[in-house]
Design an enzyme around this catalytic site. Structure first.
Site, PDB file in Angstrom:
ATOM      1  N   GLU A  25       3.430  -5.795   7.308  1.00 38.18           N
ATOM      2  CA  GLU A  25       2.562  -4.791   7.929  1.00 38.18           C
ATOM      3  C   GLU A  25       2.841  -4.591   9.410  1.00 38.18           C
ATOM      4  O   GLU A  25       2.797  -3.457   9.909  1.00 38.18           O
ATOM      5  CB  GLU A  25       1.088  -5.161   7.728  1.00 38.18           C
ATOM      6  CG  GLU A  25       0.549  -4.860   6.332  1.00 38.18           C
ATOM      7  CD  GLU A  25       0.811  -5.973   5.316  1.00 38.18           C
ATOM      8  OE1 GLU A  25       1.642  -6.864   5.598  1.00 38.18           O
ATOM      9  OE2 GLU A  25       0.188  -5.947   4.234  1.00 38.18           O
ATOM     10  N   ALA A  80       0.863  -1.183   0.000  1.00 39.02           N
ATOM     11  CA  ALA A  80       0.000   0.000   0.000  1.00 39.02           C
ATOM     12  C   ALA A  80       0.899   1.232   0.000  1.00 39.02           C
ATOM     13  O   ALA A  80       2.072   1.151   0.361  1.00 39.02           O
ATOM     14  CB  ALA A  80      -0.873  -0.020   1.248  1.00 39.02           C
TER      15      ALA A  80
HETATM   16  C1  3H9 Z   1       0.420  -2.501   3.241  1.00 39.50           C
HETATM   17  O1  3H9 Z   1       0.678  -2.902   2.144  1.00 39.50           O
HETATM   18  C2  3H9 Z   1      -0.935  -2.615   3.855  1.00 39.50           C
HETATM   19  C3  3H9 Z   1      -1.877  -3.533   3.138  1.00 39.50           C
HETATM   20  O2  3H9 Z   1      -1.858  -4.831   3.680  1.00 39.50           O
HETATM   21  C4  3H9 Z   1      -3.309  -3.121   3.302  1.00 39.50           C
HETATM   22  C5  3H9 Z   1      -3.807  -2.016   2.540  1.00 39.50           C
HETATM   23  C6  3H9 Z   1      -5.318  -1.903   2.592  1.00 39.50           C
HETATM   24  N1  3H9 Z   1       4.655   3.504   0.193  1.00 39.50           N
HETATM   25  O3  3H9 Z   1      13.339   1.578   0.693  1.00 39.50           O
HETATM   26  P1  3H9 Z   1      13.784   2.359  -0.487  1.00 39.50           P
HETATM   27  C7  3H9 Z   1       9.472   4.862  -1.002  1.00 39.50           C
HETATM   28  S1  3H9 Z   1       1.577  -1.744   4.205  1.00 39.50           S
HETATM   29  C8  3H9 Z   1       5.150   4.696  -0.174  1.00 39.50           C
HETATM   30  O4  3H9 Z   1      14.906   3.325  -0.328  1.00 39.50           O
HETATM   31  P2  3H9 Z   1      14.834   0.016  -1.816  1.00 39.50           P
HETATM   32  C9  3H9 Z   1      10.551   5.222   0.019  1.00 39.50           C
HETATM   33  O5  3H9 Z   1      10.068   6.112   0.988  1.00 39.50           O
HETATM   34  C10 3H9 Z   1       2.986  -1.579   3.158  1.00 39.50           C
HETATM   35  N2  3H9 Z   1       6.457   4.907  -0.442  1.00 39.50           N
HETATM   36  O6  3H9 Z   1      14.091   1.414  -1.762  1.00 39.50           O
HETATM   37  C11 3H9 Z   1      11.616   5.828  -0.876  1.00 39.50           C
HETATM   38  O7  3H9 Z   1      11.194   7.141  -1.207  1.00 39.50           O
HETATM   39  P3  3H9 Z   1      12.240   8.297  -1.563  1.00 39.50           P
HETATM   40  C12 3H9 Z   1       3.761  -2.822   3.115  1.00 39.50           C
HETATM   41  C13 3H9 Z   1       7.282   3.882  -0.325  1.00 39.50           C
HETATM   42  O8  3H9 Z   1      15.001  -0.311  -3.242  1.00 39.50           O
HETATM   43  C14 3H9 Z   1      11.517   4.983  -2.143  1.00 39.50           C
HETATM   44  O9  3H9 Z   1      10.203   4.384  -2.109  1.00 39.50           O
HETATM   45  N3  3H9 Z   1       4.961  -2.603   2.343  1.00 39.50           N
HETATM   46  C15 3H9 Z   1       6.839   2.601   0.064  1.00 39.50           C
HETATM   47  O10 3H9 Z   1      15.997  -0.001  -0.888  1.00 39.50           O
HETATM   48  C16 3H9 Z   1      12.531   3.887  -2.214  1.00 39.50           C
HETATM   49  O11 3H9 Z   1      12.483   3.114  -1.030  1.00 39.50           O
HETATM   50  C17 3H9 Z   1       6.122  -2.277   2.892  1.00 39.50           C
HETATM   51  O12 3H9 Z   1       6.252  -2.120   4.073  1.00 39.50           O
HETATM   52  C18 3H9 Z   1       5.461   2.429   0.329  1.00 39.50           C
HETATM   53  N4  3H9 Z   1       4.932   1.247   0.687  1.00 39.50           N
HETATM   54  O13 3H9 Z   1      13.789  -1.014  -1.191  1.00 39.50           O
HETATM   55  C19 3H9 Z   1       7.280  -2.143   1.925  1.00 39.50           C
HETATM   56  N5  3H9 Z   1       7.888   1.764   0.086  1.00 39.50           N
HETATM   57  O14 3H9 Z   1      12.937   7.827  -2.793  1.00 39.50           O
HETATM   58  C20 3H9 Z   1       8.185  -1.043   2.309  1.00 39.50           C
HETATM   59  C21 3H9 Z   1       8.964   2.491  -0.279  1.00 39.50           C
HETATM   60  O15 3H9 Z   1      11.376   9.469  -1.755  1.00 39.50           O
HETATM   61  N6  3H9 Z   1       9.228  -0.816   1.348  1.00 39.50           N
HETATM   62  N7  3H9 Z   1       8.607   3.758  -0.525  1.00 39.50           N
HETATM   63  O16 3H9 Z   1      13.134   8.373  -0.365  1.00 39.50           O
HETATM   64  C22 3H9 Z   1      10.372  -1.527   1.310  1.00 39.50           C
HETATM   65  O17 3H9 Z   1      10.559  -2.468   2.051  1.00 39.50           O
HETATM   66  C23 3H9 Z   1      11.427  -1.093   0.340  1.00 39.50           C
HETATM   67  O18 3H9 Z   1      11.102   0.203  -0.098  1.00 39.50           O
HETATM   68  C24 3H9 Z   1      11.606  -1.999  -0.903  1.00 39.50           C
HETATM   69  C25 3H9 Z   1      12.612  -1.317  -1.862  1.00 39.50           C
HETATM   70  C26 3H9 Z   1      12.172  -3.349  -0.451  1.00 39.50           C
HETATM   71  C27 3H9 Z   1      10.315  -2.218  -1.614  1.00 39.50           C
END
Ligand code: 3H9
Length: 646
Positions: A124, A62
Site C-alpha cells: 500500500e 483492493a
Molecule cells: C489495497 O489493497 C488497499 C487495501 O489495504 C485496503 C482496502 C480497503 N486494481 O501488473 P500487471 C491491473 S491497495 C486494479 O501488468 P502482472 C493492471 O492495471 C492494492 N487493477 O500484471 C493491468 O491492467 P491492464 C494493493 C489492477 O501479472 C492488469 O491488472 N495491491 C490491480 O505483471 C495486469 O497487471 C497492489 O498494489 C489492482 N490492485 O502482475 C497490487 N493490480 O491489463 C498491484 C493490477 O488493463 N498489482 N491491476 O493493463 C501488482 O503488483 C501486479 O499487477 C501483480 C500482477 C503482481 C498482481
C-alpha cells in the site's frame, strides 16, 4: 457472470474467486465473498472452507480503479472480520500474489497455505496509502513487530518460504494447490483451531524501537508520507486495543486515499502498467529473443550484458581485441561480484551468470544472434563501422540496436541491408539497475522491430518509453533544460547549495549541481565543445567555466563544490564563487519552494515542447522517463503530473 463459485469436496467447501485480470477486490467480489460466508455458515454439511483463486494470481489487492470513488459496502475491513468470525474455519490457498487487501483477506482466514512460488505483501505505501483492512493490526499479531514494520513500511513482498518462516502462513504446499489445500483443511479439523489473528497476543516493542524506525524512515522516505503514517498505524496497533487500532488504521487509509501523493502514485502505477504494452503494437509480433550480442564491454556495455544475463539470455560480447574482451568480461564479473558482496547473488549464481557470456573479437560469432546492441564510443564513424560489420554477418531478420544517447540514430547505419530491423535502445547507467529504456525507432523501423524493443524491456523488467528523434531524446533533453535553468538561477545570485537543498527538499536524492559533481562535468562539456567545433552556436555555460579551470567534479577534487580527499561531502567553494563572480547579477531572493517550483516548471515546459513536437506520445511517458531515469520523486507523479496539479 458471478465472480465467486462454490463447490463441495465432502465436508470441505471450495470457494473460487474469478475476477480477472488479478482478482482485485471490486465491490462485486466483496459482495460475493460476503454472501459465500453467509451461505456456508448456514450449510451444515460444510466443516471448513478453502478460498482459492482462478487465473494467474490470488487476490492482488483492493481494486485501485475504485480509489477515486466513494467506498461502497460491504467495506473490506467488515468483510475480513466476517470471514474471521465465520462459523467454519476458512483456509486461504495462495498462488501468484496475495497483496494488500488480498493478504488482509488471507489474514482474516484461520489458515493460510501457499504454493512455493507465491508472494505475499502489503504494498500500500507504494500507492501512497496504508493498509485499510487490518494489515497493520493483524500482521504484527502473526509475525511480531520487527517483521511487520518491514513488510508494511517497505511494501516489499515475501516469497512463500520466507513468509512461512516469519509466521505469516502455515504451510508451503507443492503440487496441485487445490487438492493440497483441501487435504490441509481436512487435517486441520482434527486439531483444536488456532486463535484468529485479531485475538492473538502481541509483544509490544519499547519506545526506542519506534524512535529508531521513525528516524530511519524519515530519511528514506524523502518526503513520501505513507511509510511514516503506516508506522504510526503499527504503533497504535502496539499500544491500543484491537478495535481502536482498526479504527485508526481505517481513518489513516481514508485520509491518505484522498491525498495528492496517493493520486500521484496511482498515476505512476497505471502509467507503468500501460508502458510495456503500447496499444499501437497490439498486433505486432516481436522476434523471439534467445540470444543477444553486445558490442563493447565498457561501463554501459557491461551493464547491459549484466541485465541480459539476469533475464536468462545468453550473451556474446564483441570487442576489438583480446585484451579488450578480457577487460569487458572483467567489467561484467565486477558487476556480479558486487551483487555477491551485497548479498543479492550467491557465488554459484554469479558464476552461472558470467558463464553465460562468451567473449569474441570476430563479428562472425553473432551470425545467429536474434538481437545485437551496440554500446561503443559515442562517435559516428566508430558506430557506423560497427553496423557495417553487423550488416554483413547477422541474420537478415536480427534486430540491430544502437545505445547512443546523443547521436542521431538515422545517421548511424547507412546502407544497412534490411533497415527495418534497426532501432535505438537507450539504456541508462548502470544499465543493470536503472529501470528506464528509451526506445527510438527510425523512419524505416518496422512494427516487429519496435515490438521486439518493448518485448526486451518486459523481459528485462524495464520501463520502456518510446521517443522520437531529437538531441538527447526525451530524458537528456529535459536534463539539459533543467541544468540550464539551475545555472540561470545561479546567475541571478541564488546560492548553488540552496538550489541543491531545494531539489532535495522536493524529493530528489541529489540536487542538480551535486549530481553533476558525482557524474563529472566533462562529458557534457565535451559535447558542447564538439557542437561548437562543428560550427553550432552554443553559449558558454557556467559549467564550462569550471571545467576550463580544471574542476570536473568529485574525481578532480572539485566541481561546483570542493571535496576533501576521500570525502564525498560537498563543501561550498570559495574558488567557484571567485570563478563565477563576474557572471552573477544578484536578483530578488527565492525560497526553496520557489526554486523547486521554477525548476520543475522548466522540466515540464520542455516536456510540453517534446509533446508538441510529437517526440513523446503522452505526458505520462515523460513522467516515467523522469522518475525511472533521473530520480524525480515518484510520489510527486513526475513533472507533467506535478505541474498540472499545481
Ligand atoms: C489495497 O489493497 C488497499 C487495501 O489495504 C485496503 C482496502 C480497503 N486494481 O501488473 P500487471 C491491473 S491497495 C486494479 O501488468 P502482472 C493492471 O492495471 C492494492 N487493477 O500484471 C493491468 O491492467 P491492464 C494493493 C489492477 O501479472 C492488469 O491488472 N495491491 C490491480 O505483471 C495486469 O497487471 C497492489 O498494489 C489492482 N490492485 O502482475 C497490487 N493490480 O491489463 C498491484 C493490477 O488493463 N498489482 N491491476 O493493463 C501488482 O503488483 C501486479 O499487477 C501483480 C500482477 C503482481 C498482481
Amino acid at each position: 457472470m458471478s465472480v465467486i463459485s462454490i463447490e463441495r469436496e465432502g465436508e470441505i467447501a471450495v470457494v473460487t474467486v474469478e475476477n480477472p485480470p488479478v482478482n482485485a477486490l471490486s465491490q462485486s467480489l466483496r459482495q460475493g465473498l460476503w454472501e459465500a460466508v453467509e451461505t456456508l455458515d448456514a450449510d451444515p454439511s460444510t466443516k471448513a472452507v478453502v478460498l482459492i483463486c482462478a487465473g494467474r494470481t490470488f487476490i492482488a489487492g483492493a481494486d485501485v480503479t475504485e480509489f477515486g470513488k466513494p467506498p461502497v459496502p460491504p467495506h473490506l475491513p467488515d468483510l475480513v472480520e466476517r470471514i474471521e468470525t465465520a462459523a467454519k474455519p476458512w483456509c486461504a490457498a495462495i498462488h501468484g500474489s496475495a497483496l494488500g487487501g488480498g493478504l488482509e483477506v488471507a489474514l482474516g482466514c484461520r489458515f493460510r497455505v501457499a504454493a512455493p512460488d507465491a508472494s505475499l505483501g502489503l504494498p500500500e505505501v507504494t500507492l501512497g496509502i496504508v493498509p485499510g483492512a487490518g494489515g497493520t493490526v493483524r500482521t504484527p499479531r502473526m509475525v511480531g513487530f520487527p517483521a511487520a514494520v518491514d513488510l508494511v513500511t517497505s511494501g516489499k513482498p515475501l516469497r512463500a518460504g520466507a513468509a512461512q518462516a516469519a509466521g505469516l502462513i502455515d504451510a508451503v504446499l507443492a503440487g496441485d494447490l487445490r487438492m493440497a489445500a483441501i487435504a490441509f483443511a481436512r487435517d486441520a479439523l482434527n486439531a483444536p483451531l488456532p486463535l484468529p489473528a485479531s485475538r492473538r497476543p502481541l509483544a509490544s516493542p519499547d519506545a526506542a524501537f519506534w524512535t529508531a524506525h521513525e528516524a530511519a524512515l524519515t530519511k528514506m522516505a524523502k518526503g513520501a508520507i505513507a511509510p511514516l503514517r503506516a508506522l504510526a498505524c503499527l504503533r497504535t496497533a502496539a499500544d491500543a486495543p484491537f478495535a481502536e487500532a482498526m479504527a485508526f488504521e481505517r481513518q489513516t487509509f481514508l485520509d491518505l486515499r484522498a491525498s495528492e501523493q496517493a493520486a500521484a502514485l496511482r498515476h505512476v502505477f497505471f502509467a507503468e502498467r500501460a508502458a510495456p504494452r503500447p496499444a499501437a503494437l497490439r498486433n505486432a509480433e516481436p522476434l523471439p529473443l534467445r540470444s543477444v550480442g553486445v558490442i563493447g564491454g565498457g561501463t554501459m556495455g557491461a551493464g547491459i550484458i549484466a541485465a541480459l544475463r539476469q533475464a536468462g539470455l545468453p550473451v556474446t560480447l564483441i570487442e576489438r581485441d583480446d585484451e579488450a574482451v578480457t577487460r569487458g568480461l572483467a567489467n561484467v564479473s565486477g558487476i556480479f561480484a558486487g551483487g555477491v558482496k551485497r548479498g543479492r547473488l550467491t557465488e554459484d549464481h554469479a558464476a552461472a551468470l558470467i558463464a553465460g557470456v562468451t567473449g569474441a573479437t570476430d563479428y562472425a560469432a553473432l551470425s545467429d544472434a536474434d538481437l545485437v546492441i551496440e554500446a561503443v564510443f559515442e562517435d559516428i564513424s566508430v558506430k557506423r563501422a560497427v553496423f557495417d560489420q553487423l550488416g554483413k554477418v547477422c541474420r537478415p531478420d536480427a534486430v540491430l540496436a544502437t545505445n547512443t544517447s546523443y547521436l542521431d540514430p538515422r545517421m548511424l547505419a547507412p546502407g544497412l541491408p534490411a533497415p527495418e530491423r534497426f532501432i535505438g535502445l537507450h539504456f541508462f547507467s548502470p544499465a543493470n539497475v536503472m529501470k528506464l529504456l528509451e526506445i527510438i525507432p527510425v523512419p524505416e523501423t518496422s512494427a516487429r522491430t519496435l515490438a521486439t524493443g518493448f518485448a526486451l524491456a518486459r523481459l528485462l523488467g524495464k520501463v520502456p518509453v518510446q521517443s522520437g528523434i531529437c538531441e538527447g531524446f526525451i530524458g537528456n533533453r529535459i536534463l539539459k533544460r533543467y541544468r540550464a535553468a539551475a545555472e540561470a538561477l545561479v546567475r541571478q545570485g541564488v546560492d548553488i547549495a540552496e538550489i541543491d537543498a531545494a531539489m532535495r527538499g522536493y524529493g530528489f536524492a541529489m540536487g542538480p549541481f551535486e549530481a553533476q559533481d558525482l557524474g563529472g562535468l566533462d562529458i557534457a562539456f565535451l559535447q558542447r565543445e564538439g557542437a561548437r567545433s562543428a560550427g553550432q552556436d552554443v553559449p558558454e555555460t557556467l559549467g564550462d567555466v569550471l571545467v576550463r579551470a580544471g574542476r570536473k567534479g568529485q574525481k578532480t577534487g572539485g566541481g561546483w563544490y570542493d571535496y576533501a580527499p576521500g570525502d564525498r561531502k560537498p563543501r561550498v567553494s570559495e574558488a567557484v564563487a571567485h570563478l563565477l563572480a563576474g557572471q552573477i547579477t544578484v536578483g530578488p531572493s527565492m525560497t526553496r519552494a520557489e526554486i523547486a517550483r521554477t525548476l520543475v516548471g522548466e522540466m515540464a515546459g520542455e516536456g510540453q515542447a517534446i509533446l508538441d513536437e510529437g517526440i513523446a506520445g503522452k505526458p505520462a511517458d515523460i513522467d516515467l522517463v523522469e522518475i525511472h531515469g533521473y530520480g524525480f520523486p515518484r510520489w510527486r507523479g513526475g513533472p507533467m503530473f506535478a505541474v498540472a496539479r499545481d
